[in-house]
Design a protein around this motif. Structure first.
Motif, PDB file in Angstrom:
ATOM      1  N   LEU A  87       0.850  -1.186   0.000  1.00  0.00           N
ATOM      2  CA  LEU A  87       0.000   0.000   0.000  1.00  0.00           C
ATOM      3  C   LEU A  87       0.886   1.237   0.000  1.00  0.00           C
ATOM      4  N   SER A  88       0.636   2.152  -0.921  1.00  0.00           N
ATOM      5  CA  SER A  88       1.426   3.376  -0.998  1.00  0.00           C
ATOM      6  C   SER A  88       0.510   4.568  -1.204  1.00  0.00           C
ATOM      7  N   SER A  89       1.085   5.756  -1.047  1.00  0.00           N
ATOM      8  CA  SER A  89       0.341   6.986  -1.284  1.00  0.00           C
ATOM      9  C   SER A  89       1.343   8.047  -1.710  1.00  0.00           C
ATOM     10  N   PHE A  90       1.293   8.438  -2.987  1.00  0.00           N
ATOM     11  CA  PHE A  90       2.222   9.410  -3.539  1.00  0.00           C
ATOM     12  C   PHE A  90       1.459  10.712  -3.741  1.00  0.00           C
ATOM     13  N   TRP A  91       1.360  11.494  -2.661  1.00  0.00           N
ATOM     14  CA  TRP A  91       0.587  12.732  -2.711  1.00  0.00           C
ATOM     15  C   TRP A  91       1.276  13.755  -3.597  1.00  0.00           C
ATOM     16  N   SER A  92       0.479  14.493  -4.368  1.00  0.00           N
ATOM     17  CA  SER A  92       1.000  15.501  -5.288  1.00  0.00           C
ATOM     18  C   SER A  92       1.006  16.906  -4.699  1.00  0.00           C
ATOM     19  N   ARG A  93       0.713  17.018  -3.398  1.00  0.00           N
ATOM     20  CA  ARG A  93       0.684  18.307  -2.693  1.00  0.00           C
ATOM     21  C   ARG A  93      -0.371  19.252  -3.252  1.00  0.00           C
ATOM     22  N   GLU A  94      -1.482  18.662  -3.654  1.00  0.00           N
ATOM     23  CA  GLU A  94      -2.642  19.440  -4.068  1.00  0.00           C
ATOM     24  C   GLU A  94      -3.876  18.666  -3.633  1.00  0.00           C
ATOM     25  N   PHE A  95      -4.966  19.377  -3.317  1.00  0.00           N
ATOM     26  CA  PHE A  95      -6.180  18.713  -2.863  1.00  0.00           C
ATOM     27  C   PHE A  95      -6.581  17.598  -3.834  1.00  0.00           C
ATOM     28  N   GLY A  96      -6.696  16.382  -3.304  1.00  0.00           N
ATOM     29  CA  GLY A  96      -7.250  15.271  -4.065  1.00  0.00           C
ATOM     30  C   GLY A  96      -6.359  14.667  -5.124  1.00  0.00           C
ATOM     31  N   ALA A  97      -5.100  15.100  -5.213  1.00  0.00           N
ATOM     32  CA  ALA A  97      -4.238  14.642  -6.305  1.00  0.00           C
ATOM     33  C   ALA A  97      -3.146  13.709  -5.796  1.00  0.00           C
ATOM     34  N   ASN A  98      -3.045  12.536  -6.422  1.00  0.00           N
ATOM     35  CA  ASN A  98      -1.958  11.599  -6.169  1.00  0.00           C
ATOM     36  C   ASN A  98      -1.279  11.253  -7.480  1.00  0.00           C
ATOM     37  N   LYS A  99       0.042  11.127  -7.442  1.00  0.00           N
ATOM     38  CA  LYS A  99       0.777  10.629  -8.600  1.00  0.00           C
ATOM     39  C   LYS A  99       0.555   9.118  -8.709  1.00  0.00           C
ATOM     40  N   ILE A 100       0.295   8.667  -9.935  1.00  0.00           N
ATOM     41  CA  ILE A 100       0.062   7.232 -10.153  1.00  0.00           C
ATOM     42  C   ILE A 100       1.088   6.719 -11.152  1.00  0.00           C
ATOM     43  N   VAL A 136      -1.128  -1.033  -4.665  1.00  0.00           N
ATOM     44  CA  VAL A 136      -2.197  -0.052  -4.841  1.00  0.00           C
ATOM     45  C   VAL A 136      -1.780   1.271  -4.233  1.00  0.00           C
ATOM     46  N   ASP A 137      -2.192   2.347  -4.884  1.00  0.00           N
ATOM     47  CA  ASP A 137      -2.001   3.685  -4.339  1.00  0.00           C
ATOM     48  C   ASP A 137      -3.313   4.123  -3.704  1.00  0.00           C
ATOM     49  N   ILE A 138      -3.230   4.674  -2.494  1.00  0.00           N
ATOM     50  CA  ILE A 138      -4.414   5.078  -1.741  1.00  0.00           C
ATOM     51  C   ILE A 138      -4.350   6.592  -1.500  1.00  0.00           C
ATOM     52  N   SER A 139      -5.485   7.235  -1.579  1.00  0.00           N
ATOM     53  CA  SER A 139      -5.535   8.683  -1.380  1.00  0.00           C
ATOM     54  C   SER A 139      -4.900   9.073  -0.050  1.00  0.00           C
ATOM     55  N   LEU A 140      -4.368  10.286   0.007  1.00  0.00           N
ATOM     56  CA  LEU A 140      -3.754  10.777   1.235  1.00  0.00           C
ATOM     57  C   LEU A 140      -4.701  10.630   2.423  1.00  0.00           C
ATOM     58  N   GLU A 141      -5.949  10.962   2.222  1.00  0.00           N
ATOM     59  CA  GLU A 141      -6.908  10.961   3.315  1.00  0.00           C
ATOM     60  C   GLU A 141      -7.111   9.550   3.875  1.00  0.00           C
ATOM     61  N   ASP A 142      -7.322   8.576   2.982  1.00  0.00           N
ATOM     62  CA  ASP A 142      -7.575   7.217   3.447  1.00  0.00           C
ATOM     63  C   ASP A 142      -6.295   6.526   3.902  1.00  0.00           C
ATOM     64  N   TYR A 143      -5.185   6.855   3.265  1.00  0.00           N
ATOM     65  CA  TYR A 143      -3.900   6.314   3.723  1.00  0.00           C
ATOM     66  C   TYR A 143      -3.622   6.798   5.149  1.00  0.00           C
ATOM     67  N   GLY A 144      -3.947   8.047   5.413  1.00  0.00           N
ATOM     68  CA  GLY A 144      -3.745   8.593   6.756  1.00  0.00           C
ATOM     69  C   GLY A 144      -4.555   7.865   7.808  1.00  0.00           C
ATOM     70  N   ILE A 145      -5.792   7.523   7.452  1.00  0.00           N
ATOM     71  CA  ILE A 145      -6.625   6.767   8.408  1.00  0.00           C
ATOM     72  C   ILE A 145      -5.966   5.442   8.760  1.00  0.00           C
ATOM     73  N   LEU A 146      -5.568   4.690   7.743  1.00  0.00           N
ATOM     74  CA  LEU A 146      -4.939   3.389   7.980  1.00  0.00           C
ATOM     75  C   LEU A 146      -3.664   3.537   8.807  1.00  0.00           C
ATOM     76  N   TYR A 147      -2.864   4.539   8.470  1.00  0.00           N
ATOM     77  CA  TYR A 147      -1.582   4.727   9.158  1.00  0.00           C
ATOM     78  C   TYR A 147      -1.799   5.046  10.638  1.00  0.00           C
ATOM     79  N   ARG A 148      -2.696   5.968  10.910  1.00  0.00           N
ATOM     80  CA  ARG A 148      -2.919   6.357  12.312  1.00  0.00           C
ATOM     81  C   ARG A 148      -3.485   5.192  13.125  1.00  0.00           C
ATOM     82  N   LEU A 149      -4.363   4.402  12.523  1.00  0.00           N
ATOM     83  CA  LEU A 149      -4.884   3.228  13.224  1.00  0.00           C
ATOM     84  C   LEU A 149      -3.762   2.257  13.567  1.00  0.00           C
TER      85      LEU A 149
END
Length: 530
Positions: free
Chosen positions: A234-247, A258-271
Motif C-alpha cells: 500500500l502506498s500513497s504518492f501525494w502531489s501536494r494538491e487537494f485530491g491529487a496523487n501521482k500514479i 495499490v495507491d491510496i488517497s492521502l486521506e484514506d492512507y492517513g486513516i490506515l496509518y494512524r490506526l
C-alpha cells in the motif's frame, strides 16, 4: 569558440535577443516599445485562423480520445485503441497514416478493483492499482495492515521481515497535512505554517533515514516484501494538491500494489500506529497480457516540391494510468492532430512534407521518438524543424532556441507571420540550450535537428494534473489550445514553404561534467514497468 554579436529582432509582438553563450529572455515588444504597427496577415494565415476558430474539432477530439479511449499506458489495450483511433481519424481527413512498430512492452489490462477497510469499521477506500500491478485474480483477499517500524540497521530489518507474511504493508511516508502549501500560506499564521513545514521536513528525513537503514531503496523495498510473503503493498504518492496523487508503476511482480488517497492512507496509518490494527480487503482483476507490440502513429501530408524534406509536428500519444492523460499529453496530441487537419484543408499541397509523429512510450524514456530518429536517418537528415507540444493545457508562453545559433533568425521569420494576439506574450530564449530529455523534441535535438518545445503556461500542471488521478477532460482550456493550434499551424506553414533548409549550426558548449551537446540515446525497445 566562435563569437556572435548580439542581435535583436523585433517581430510579431515578440522581442528576440540572441547572443552566443548567453541565455537571454525577451519580453513583449508592446510592453517595451508601445503599440506596434498594424499587422497585415498572409492570406493563407487568415484562412488558418478562420478554420481553427470557426470549425475547431478540439472538443470532439478530446472527447473521443480522453473519455472514450481513456488512458494510454504503453502495453495496454487503451494504447492500442488510441493508435487505431488516431489512424482512423487522420484518414477521415484525407491524411495518410499508419502505425509503425518500434518495439514491445509488457502487456497489461486494468480490471475492476475494490479496496475496502473492514476493521475497525467498514469504509470503501479511494485508491487504484498501480500500472502493471499483479492482481488477486478476481478474489477478495483480506488481511491486517502494518506499517514499517523504525529500523536501527539492515539486520533489524531482516529480523522484522518475517512479520509481513499474510499482511498488507504500508510503505509511504505519512503526510502530516492534506492541505497544499498555498492553502496554508493563505490562511495560517506565519508561525503555524513554519511549524508545519518543520514537522513535515522532520518526518521526511526520518522516513528517508529509515528506508536507508533497511539496506534497500524505496523502489526495491516492495519486491523484498512480496518475497517475504506480504499480501500486497500500500502506498500513497501525494502531489501536494487537494485530491491529487501521482500514479506510476508497480514495483511488485507477484502481489498487488495499490495507491491510496492521502486521506484514506492517513486513516490506515494512524490506526496501525496507535495499535488499532486495521484490516483491508482488496480485489483486483487486471490481466497480464505477455509482451505486446509498441507503435508510433505516423501521418503525413506529402510535399509537392520537396517531398523528401520535412516539417514534423510532435506529441506523445501514451500516458500514465491515473486519470485519462488529458494534459499529459492528450492536449498535445489533439492540438497537433487539429493542426494537421487545418493545414490539410487550407494547404493541401505544401512545398515540404508535413509529418505528424504521435509517439509511443514517451513516459518510459522517449522510446518512440528515439526509435524514430534511429530508424529514419533520411528523414532526420532533411527535417526543417520539429515543433513539440507536451506540457499541459495552457497557451504557449515560451520558446527556447534549443542551442541552434541561427534559431533567432528563422524562428523570428516564422513567428512574424503569426497573429500578434497570439504572440504578444510569448517569451523567447536564443540561442537557448539543447534539452537532454524531458520530452520528444530532445530526441531530434540530439541528432542535430532544429526541434523546439512550445512551452505552455502551467495552470498548476505539476501538482494538479501531471501523472495524477486528476488529469482528466475537465482540466482542458480550449481557448488556449486553439491559440496553440494557430501558432503551430502558422509556424509549420512558414517552415514548409521556406525556400531552403535552415542553418543547423549548433552552439559550442563546454565539455565535461555532463555538459556538451546531448548524444543520441538508444530507446528501450522492450521492457517492463518503468
Amino acid at each position: 569558440m566562435k563569437i556572435f554579436k548580439q542581435t535583436m529582432l523585433v517581430k510579431s509582438g515578440v522581442r528576440f535577443i540572441a547572443m552566443s553563450g548567453l541565455l537571454l529572455m525577451g519580453t513583449s515588444v508592446q510592453a517595451q516599445f508601445g503599440r506596434p504597427a498594424p499587422q497585415q496577415l498572409d492570406p493563407v494565415v487568415e484562412q488558418i485562423v478562420k478554420e481553427a476558430n470557426e470549425n475547431s474539432q478540439l472538443e470532439k477530439l478530446a472527447f473521443e480520445l480522453l473519455d472514450v479511449v481513456g488512458p494510454r499506458l504503453v502495453g495496454t489495450p487503451g494504447m492500442t485503441k488510441a493508435n487505431e483511433w488516431a489512424v482512423k481519424t487522420f484518414e477521415s481527413w484525407g491524411i495518410a497514416a499508419e502505425n509503425q512498430q518500434f518495439g514491445e512492452w509488457k502487456g497489461w489490462e486494468r480490471g475492476i478493483s475494490h479496496i475496502d477497510m473492514t476493521y475497525p469499521r467498514v469504509k470503501t477506500l479511494a485508491g487504484t492499482q498501480l500500472a502493471w500491478s499483479p492482481s488477486t485474480k478476481g478474489k477478495a483477499v483480506e488481511g491486517e495492515v502494518i506499517i514499517l517500524p523504525d529500523f536501527k540497521d539492515s539486520s533489524a530489518f531482516q529480523a522484522w521481515l518475517p512479520q509481513v507474511k499474510g499482511k498488507y504493508v504500508m510503505v509511504s511516508m505519512y503526510q502530516p497535512t492534506g492541505r497544499p502549501d498555498h492553502n496554508w500560506n493563505e490562511f495560517a499564521r506565519p508561525e503555524t505554517f513554519e511549524k508545519m513545514k518543520a514537522e513535515r521536513d522532520e518526518l521526511l528525513k526520518a522516513y528517508n533515514d529509515n528506508i536507508r537503514a533497511t539496506g534497500l531503496s524505496a523502489n526495491s523495498l516492495p519486491g523484498k516484501l512480496e518475497d517475504a510473503g506480504a499480501l500486497g503493498v500500500l502506498s500513497s504518492f501525494w502531489s501536494r494538491e487537494f485530491g491529487a496523487n501521482k500514479i506510476f508503476g508497480a514495483r511488485t511482480q507477484k502481489v498487488p500494489s495499490v495507491d491510496i488517497s492521502l486521506e484514506d492512507y492517513g486513516i490506515l496509518y494512524r490506526l496501525a500506529k496507535n495499535g488499532v490494527t486495521p484490516k483491508v480487503r482488496i480485489e483486483t482483476s487486471s490481466k497480464d497480457l505477455g509482451n505486446v507490440p509498441s507503435f508510433n502513429t505516423i501521418a503525413q501530408i506529402k510535399g509537392s516540391e520537396k517531398p523528401d524534406e520535412y516539417v514534423i509536428l510532435s506529441a506523445h500519444l501514451d500516458s500514465w494510468e491515473g486519470g485519462s492523460g488529458a494534459t499529459d499529453n492528450g492536449t498535445g496530441t489533439i492540438a497537433m492532430m487539429e493542426v494537421a487537419r487545418v493545414l490539410k484543408k487550407i494547404l493541401p499541397n505544401p512545398k515540404r512534407t508535413i509529418l505528424i509523429g504521435l509517439w509511443g512510450s514517451e513516459e518510459q524514456g522517449l522510446n518512440g521518438s528515439r526509435a524514430f530518429v534511429l530508424d529514419n536517418p533520411a528523414v532526420v537528415e532533411k527535417t526543417q524543424a520539429v515543433f513539440n507540444l507536451d506540457n499541459g493545457t495552457g497557451r504557449v508562453a515560451n520558446i527556447d532556441g534549443s542551442g541552434f545559433v541561427h534559431a533567432y533568425d528563422f524562428i523570428g521569420r516564422w513567428l512574424n507571420e503569426v497573429p500578434r494576439e497570439i504572440t504578444k506574450d510569448i517569451k523567447t530564449t536564443f540561442p537557448g540550450s539543447p534539452g537532454g530529455g524531458g520530452s520528444d523534441h530532445a530526441s531530434f535535438v540530439a541528432a542535430g535537428v532544429p526541434a523546439f518545445m512550445l512551452s505552455s503556461l502551467s495552470w498548476g500542471y505539476f501538482t494538479n494534473t501531471w501523472h495524477t488521478n486528476l488529469d482528466t477532460y475537465d482540466k482542458l482550456v480550449f481557448d488556449d489550445l486553439r491559440y496553440n493550434v494557430i501558432l503551430a499551424a502558422v509556424m509549420t506553414y512558414m517552415a514548409a514553404q521556406e525556400d531552403e533548409l535552415v542553418d543547423r549550426e549548433r552552439r559550442v558548449l563546454p565539455e565535461g561534467n555532463g555538459q556538451g551537446w546531448p548524444s543520441i540515446r538508444q530507446p528501450r525497445r522492450t521492457g517492463v514497468g518503468y
